[in-house]
Each structure stands twice: as structure tokens, then as C-alpha cells.
Design an enzyme around this catalytic site. Sequence first.
Site, PDB file in Angstrom:
ATOM      1  N   TRP A 188      74.512  36.783  24.034  1.00 43.53           N
ATOM      2  CA  TRP A 188      73.704  35.885  23.321  1.00 43.53           C
ATOM      3  C   TRP A 188      74.616  35.756  21.776  1.00 43.53           C
ATOM      4  O   TRP A 188      74.936  36.713  21.303  1.00 43.53           O
ATOM      5  CB  TRP A 188      72.409  36.126  22.934  1.00 43.53           C
ATOM      6  CG  TRP A 188      71.676  35.122  21.919  1.00 43.53           C
ATOM      7  CD1 TRP A 188      71.240  33.975  22.243  1.00 43.53           C
ATOM      8  CD2 TRP A 188      71.713  35.410  20.622  1.00 43.53           C
ATOM      9  NE1 TRP A 188      70.966  33.309  21.139  1.00 43.53           N
ATOM     10  CE2 TRP A 188      70.959  34.132  20.097  1.00 43.53           C
ATOM     11  CE3 TRP A 188      71.769  36.284  19.480  1.00 43.53           C
ATOM     12  CZ2 TRP A 188      70.953  33.846  18.798  1.00 43.53           C
ATOM     13  CZ3 TRP A 188      71.826  36.194  18.510  1.00 43.53           C
ATOM     14  CH2 TRP A 188      70.943  34.812  17.706  1.00 43.53           C
ATOM     15  N   GLU A 229      72.861  33.863  27.785  1.00 42.87           N
ATOM     16  CA  GLU A 229      71.431  33.795  27.241  1.00 42.87           C
ATOM     17  C   GLU A 229      71.470  32.301  26.408  1.00 42.87           C
ATOM     18  O   GLU A 229      72.186  32.342  25.124  1.00 42.87           O
ATOM     19  CB  GLU A 229      70.856  34.870  26.353  1.00 42.87           C
ATOM     20  CG  GLU A 229      69.274  34.503  25.935  1.00 42.87           C
ATOM     21  CD  GLU A 229      68.868  35.576  25.045  1.00 42.87           C
ATOM     22  OE1 GLU A 229      69.651  36.631  24.716  1.00 42.87           O
ATOM     23  OE2 GLU A 229      67.628  35.756  24.673  1.00 42.87           O
ATOM     24  N   LYS A 231      69.393  29.263  24.206  1.00 44.30           N
ATOM     25  CA  LYS A 231      68.595  28.936  23.132  1.00 44.30           C
ATOM     26  C   LYS A 231      68.212  27.739  22.632  1.00 44.30           C
ATOM     27  O   LYS A 231      69.232  26.797  22.785  1.00 44.30           O
ATOM     28  CB  LYS A 231      68.743  29.893  21.854  1.00 44.30           C
ATOM     29  CG  LYS A 231      67.737  30.006  20.751  1.00 44.30           C
ATOM     30  CD  LYS A 231      67.934  31.126  19.725  1.00 44.30           C
ATOM     31  CE  LYS A 231      66.868  31.269  18.863  1.00 44.30           C
ATOM     32  NZ  LYS A 231      67.045  32.698  18.398  1.00 44.30           N
ATOM     33  N   ASP A 262      64.817  33.871  28.034  1.00 44.15           N
ATOM     34  CA  ASP A 262      63.983  34.348  26.932  1.00 44.15           C
ATOM     35  C   ASP A 262      62.999  33.446  26.670  1.00 44.15           C
ATOM     36  O   ASP A 262      63.092  32.198  26.571  1.00 44.15           O
ATOM     37  CB  ASP A 262      65.009  34.544  25.665  1.00 44.15           C
ATOM     38  CG  ASP A 262      64.324  35.169  24.571  1.00 44.15           C
ATOM     39  OD1 ASP A 262      63.230  34.654  24.426  1.00 44.15           O
ATOM     40  OD2 ASP A 262      64.833  36.250  24.004  1.00 44.15           O
ATOM     41  N   HIS A 265      62.669  30.860  23.630  1.00 46.67           N
ATOM     42  CA  HIS A 265      63.733  30.064  23.518  1.00 46.67           C
ATOM     43  C   HIS A 265      63.697  28.739  24.160  1.00 46.67           C
ATOM     44  O   HIS A 265      64.556  27.915  24.324  1.00 46.67           O
ATOM     45  CB  HIS A 265      65.053  30.720  24.151  1.00 46.67           C
ATOM     46  CG  HIS A 265      65.720  31.886  23.081  1.00 46.67           C
ATOM     47  ND1 HIS A 265      66.731  32.523  23.385  1.00 46.67           N
ATOM     48  CD2 HIS A 265      64.871  32.637  22.106  1.00 46.67           C
ATOM     49  CE1 HIS A 265      66.940  33.379  22.589  1.00 46.67           C
ATOM     50  NE2 HIS A 265      65.876  33.686  22.033  1.00 46.67           N
ATOM     51  N   HIS A 289      64.073  37.912  29.269  1.00 43.23           N
ATOM     52  CA  HIS A 289      64.005  38.637  27.927  1.00 43.23           C
ATOM     53  C   HIS A 289      62.323  38.409  27.718  1.00 43.23           C
ATOM     54  O   HIS A 289      62.021  37.097  27.270  1.00 43.23           O
ATOM     55  CB  HIS A 289      64.821  37.976  26.865  1.00 43.23           C
ATOM     56  CG  HIS A 289      65.965  38.587  26.588  1.00 43.23           C
ATOM     57  ND1 HIS A 289      66.798  38.409  25.489  1.00 43.23           N
ATOM     58  CD2 HIS A 289      66.382  39.668  27.361  1.00 43.23           C
ATOM     59  CE1 HIS A 289      67.687  39.289  25.564  1.00 43.23           C
ATOM     60  NE2 HIS A 289      67.726  40.213  26.799  1.00 43.23           N
ATOM     61  N   ASP A 297      60.499  30.969  18.030  1.00 44.54           N
ATOM     62  CA  ASP A 297      61.298  32.181  18.531  1.00 44.54           C
ATOM     63  C   ASP A 297      60.872  33.150  17.403  1.00 44.54           C
ATOM     64  O   ASP A 297      61.598  33.820  16.757  1.00 44.54           O
ATOM     65  CB  ASP A 297      62.648  31.666  18.847  1.00 44.54           C
ATOM     66  CG  ASP A 297      63.550  33.040  19.248  1.00 44.54           C
ATOM     67  OD1 ASP A 297      62.849  33.690  20.109  1.00 44.54           O
ATOM     68  OD2 ASP A 297      64.673  33.321  18.768  1.00 44.54           O
ATOM     69  N   ASP A 299      59.386  36.217  18.100  1.00 44.09           N
ATOM     70  CA  ASP A 299      59.688  37.571  18.686  1.00 44.09           C
ATOM     71  C   ASP A 299      58.458  38.441  18.362  1.00 44.09           C
ATOM     72  O   ASP A 299      58.572  39.552  17.985  1.00 44.09           O
ATOM     73  CB  ASP A 299      61.096  38.168  18.221  1.00 44.09           C
ATOM     74  CG  ASP A 299      62.291  37.275  18.939  1.00 44.09           C
ATOM     75  OD1 ASP A 299      62.080  37.484  20.014  1.00 44.09           O
ATOM     76  OD2 ASP A 299      62.630  36.729  18.054  1.00 44.09           O
ATOM     77  N   ASP A 329      62.299  41.579  24.551  1.00 39.54           N
ATOM     78  CA  ASP A 329      63.022  41.299  23.419  1.00 39.54           C
ATOM     79  C   ASP A 329      61.957  40.837  22.187  1.00 39.54           C
ATOM     80  O   ASP A 329      61.667  39.459  22.231  1.00 39.54           O
ATOM     81  CB  ASP A 329      63.883  40.030  23.738  1.00 39.54           C
ATOM     82  CG  ASP A 329      64.884  39.583  22.540  1.00 39.54           C
ATOM     83  OD1 ASP A 329      64.966  40.332  21.391  1.00 39.54           O
ATOM     84  OD2 ASP A 329      65.544  38.754  22.608  1.00 39.54           O
TER      85      ASP A 329
HETATM   86  C1  RNT Z   1      68.214  36.044  19.958  1.00 40.52           C
HETATM   87  C2  RNT Z   1      68.118  36.420  21.249  1.00 40.52           C
HETATM   88  C3  RNT Z   1      68.920  37.719  21.643  1.00 40.52           C
HETATM   89  C4  RNT Z   1      68.517  38.611  20.453  1.00 40.52           C
HETATM   90  C5  RNT Z   1      68.899  40.161  20.910  1.00 40.52           C
HETATM   91  C6  RNT Z   1      68.714  41.061  19.608  1.00 40.52           C
HETATM   92  O1  RNT Z   1      67.425  34.708  19.788  1.00 40.52           O
HETATM   93  O2  RNT Z   1      66.832  36.427  21.950  1.00 40.52           O
HETATM   94  O3  RNT Z   1      68.430  38.255  22.851  1.00 40.52           O
HETATM   95  O4  RNT Z   1      67.023  38.911  20.443  1.00 40.52           O
HETATM   96  O5  RNT Z   1      70.097  40.146  21.379  1.00 40.52           O
HETATM   97 ZN    ZN Z   2      66.522  37.207  23.803  1.00 42.35          ZN
END
Ligand code: RNT
Ligand code: ZN
Length: 421
Positions: A188, A229, A231, A262, A265, A289, A297, A299, A329
Site C-alpha cells: 500500500w 491495496e 484506496k 480494505d 477504502h 483488511h 477511512d 480505521d 487494519d
Molecule cells: C492505509 C492502508 C494500509 C495501512 C497499513 C498501516 O490506508 O489501509 O493498509 O493502514 O499498511
Molecule cells: Zn489497509
Amino acid sequence: MKKEIIEKSYQLAKEQYAELDIDTDKVLAELDNINISLHCWQTDDVGGFEKAGSVLGGGGIQATGNFPGKAKTIDQMRADLDKAMSLLPGKQRLNLHAIYGEFGGKLIDRDQIEVKHFQGWIDWAKARGMGLDFNCTCFSHPLADDGFTLSSKDEKIRKFWVEHTKRCRMIGAEMGKQLGTPSVHNIWIPDGSKDTPVDRNTLRKQLKKSLDEIFAVKYPKEHLKDSVESKLFGIGSESMVVGSHDFYVGYAIKNNTMITLDNGHFHPTEQVGDKISSILNFVDEILLHLTRGVRWDSDHVLTFNDELLLIAQEIVRCKALKRVNIGLDFFDASLNRIGAYVIGTRSAQMAFMYALLEPIKTLVKFEEEGRTFERLALLELLRTMPFGAVYDYYCLKSKTPVGQDYINEIMKYEKEVLLKR
Ligand code: RNT
Ligand code: ZN
């Protein structure tokens, strides 16, 4: 919780599910094969160990909060992970980022890292019979500060990150080789721009070129599995992300890598669960993720919500459990970080267990016969079936605290360990 009550409740639940032709014992055996990869970065807010007091810098990912007890050393981090795993039924993997090596107090730049910096982790994982996954770290670094890494037009910067990522794949492959289970390496990058760019094309061509250089080195599948990955946007990359979903879906299909989904994302109304049956038609495996995006995003700690449930249901309904690598994640610094792991991992396990407890054949039959009312009614009834009793029994069987008992364990660890750091 009392053992007799857990067992009695399980027996009742087992009978209720049996009426739907679901064998709960079988489901629990299947759950044992679902190994969730714990993301090491929840222990220290994505700081890493390159230098003392490292903090997440740039890249548009943010950990907010200052809850006491964050892991400041590798030993503390390992103790936290052991604690979290002691409160989790089933088996886990560990997902490391390149900034978490044992660099012996020296500043080893990212294009210089070697297997020896991660041998301690490999040994640690081996002693626990765990697999390791790995990630290149293309953020929190001066050469990532202008917003572009693998897509940079500056050859010096681009080459630096290509070298870093190549080394990370090599380290991942060695982890997989030594541990006897393939390491998933995920790429990523934060590359993107705050304002509307005029030359998206060259940036994407640069990224493609970098990936081609990186993947030119081949490793056996039993040692390394590659994933990329995407986004939609990030803080500082609001107007354009170089590695968008379209970009990586195309790249992954053409080059036979995995794609990382993810669920933080995508646009909030897009469902990752819906993407699974599409993508699995074209790639062999995917990496998840799992996270909880709140408006963006963000988290947040994963919880047992509809978004997560649909992801698990779709994977189970596609009979694709073996083709899906499950990672977490999220990083929240505002609450007990070990508690965050346990909540998130348990919700993910529960979602997969819930999906495995569905009478899919009956539901599909209703669907094929156009009996949509019956389909909806049964789906609603499943929501109040005693799946909690099945999960409690799973915890009991795995000798891990059942129900709210784990909260007390976390509070004890907070008092005795975290608050003393
Ligand atoms: C970032 C991505 C990525 C990170 C990690 C720390 O938006 O989701 O995966 O969160 O690699
Ligand atoms: Zn991620």
C-alpha cells in the site's frame, strides 16, 4: 461465566440450529481453520521501531488519542500481542510492517533492511506455531514527504522505494520459508494529490513500472503471496490516489497477484461484500483488511456490523474461505489497545461463524423459487438465533475467557502493565 451454563446454552443452541440442518460442532471445527492476521500496528499507533519515539507521519493515515500504555519497545509489543492472543480463541497470524524490525538502535534506512532485522520475529512466531505476514512501509519517511513514492517522477525517490519493496518481498519470502506457511506481502502506498492533478497518467505509468520491477523477482507460492491495496482517497490525497481500485484490479488480474480489499477504502455506500464474488472470478486469492470506517477511512476498531457480516457471508456463500486471507487494519489510540485487538478479532470471528451458521441451501432454494418473502423472513429470524451461545462455547473449548470475562482480564493487564509503562 459458569461452565455449566455455557455448556447448557450451547446444547440448546445446537438443537435449534439442528432444526435448520446446521451442525454447530462442524461449524466450530471450520472456524478453527480461519486464521486472522493481527496487525502489529494497533499496539503502538503505527509508530514502529526505527528510532525511539517514532510516530506515524504523513501518508494520510491517522491514529488519534493518547491512551496510556502504548508499546514503546519490541518486548512490550510482544507482551501485548501475547496478551491479546491469550484472550482469543482459535489461531492467529501476525502481520508486520517493515518499520517494526529489530534495528539494534541504529538507523537502518528502508533500502537497507535485511532478513536479519526480522529474524527475532521469525523465531518468536516459530515458537508460537504462527505464520507471519509482511508489508513494505512507504510512509513516515522523508522520501515520502512530497506525496509520491513508487509513482514518483523523481527517479531517485522511485528507485529508493522499489529497492525497499523488493527487500520486503525477499524478507516476506524468507518468513514464509522458515515458518512453513506463505507470508502475504501487501503493498500500500500513500501516493496521491490534495488538489486536482493534470498528469495522472504519468504517475500511474510510473507506478506500473515500479510494480513490474518489483514483481520481476519471483518467489515460490509456498513462501510468498503478493497483494496490492487500493484506496479511494486519504487526507492529503483527496483529489486523486494513484493506486486506485481500477488501477490495482487491472494490475492484479493481469499479473496474477492478489488484491487487498480494505473496507475503509471505498465510498461509504459501496459494499466490499458485494465485490468479493466479482473479484474472485478473476484472481486466485484476495486479502482482506477488515476495519470500521466512520464517515471516512478512519480505521475505527472493527465491530460486528452489517458491513462486516456481508463480507463474511459472501465469502462463505462463495465457498471461498480457502481463497481469502484475513487481516485486520485499524488503529485507535483513544482506548485500551489490547482491548481493541480483542474486540476486533472476536467480531471478525463471530461474523464468519454467523455466516457458517446460515442455512444456505434453504435460502438459495427460496431465492431460486422466487419465494422472496420467505428468504427475507428466514434471514431476519437468523439474527436472533443463539449464535452468541455457540461463540461462548467456542471460547470455552479454546480455554479462553468467555463473554465479559475477557473485559476483566484486559482491565487487569491495564492496571498491572499498561499504566506502569
Ligand atoms: C492505509 C492502508 C494500509 C495501512 C497499513 C498501516 O490506508 O489501509 O493498509 O493502514 O499498511
Ligand atoms: Zn489497509
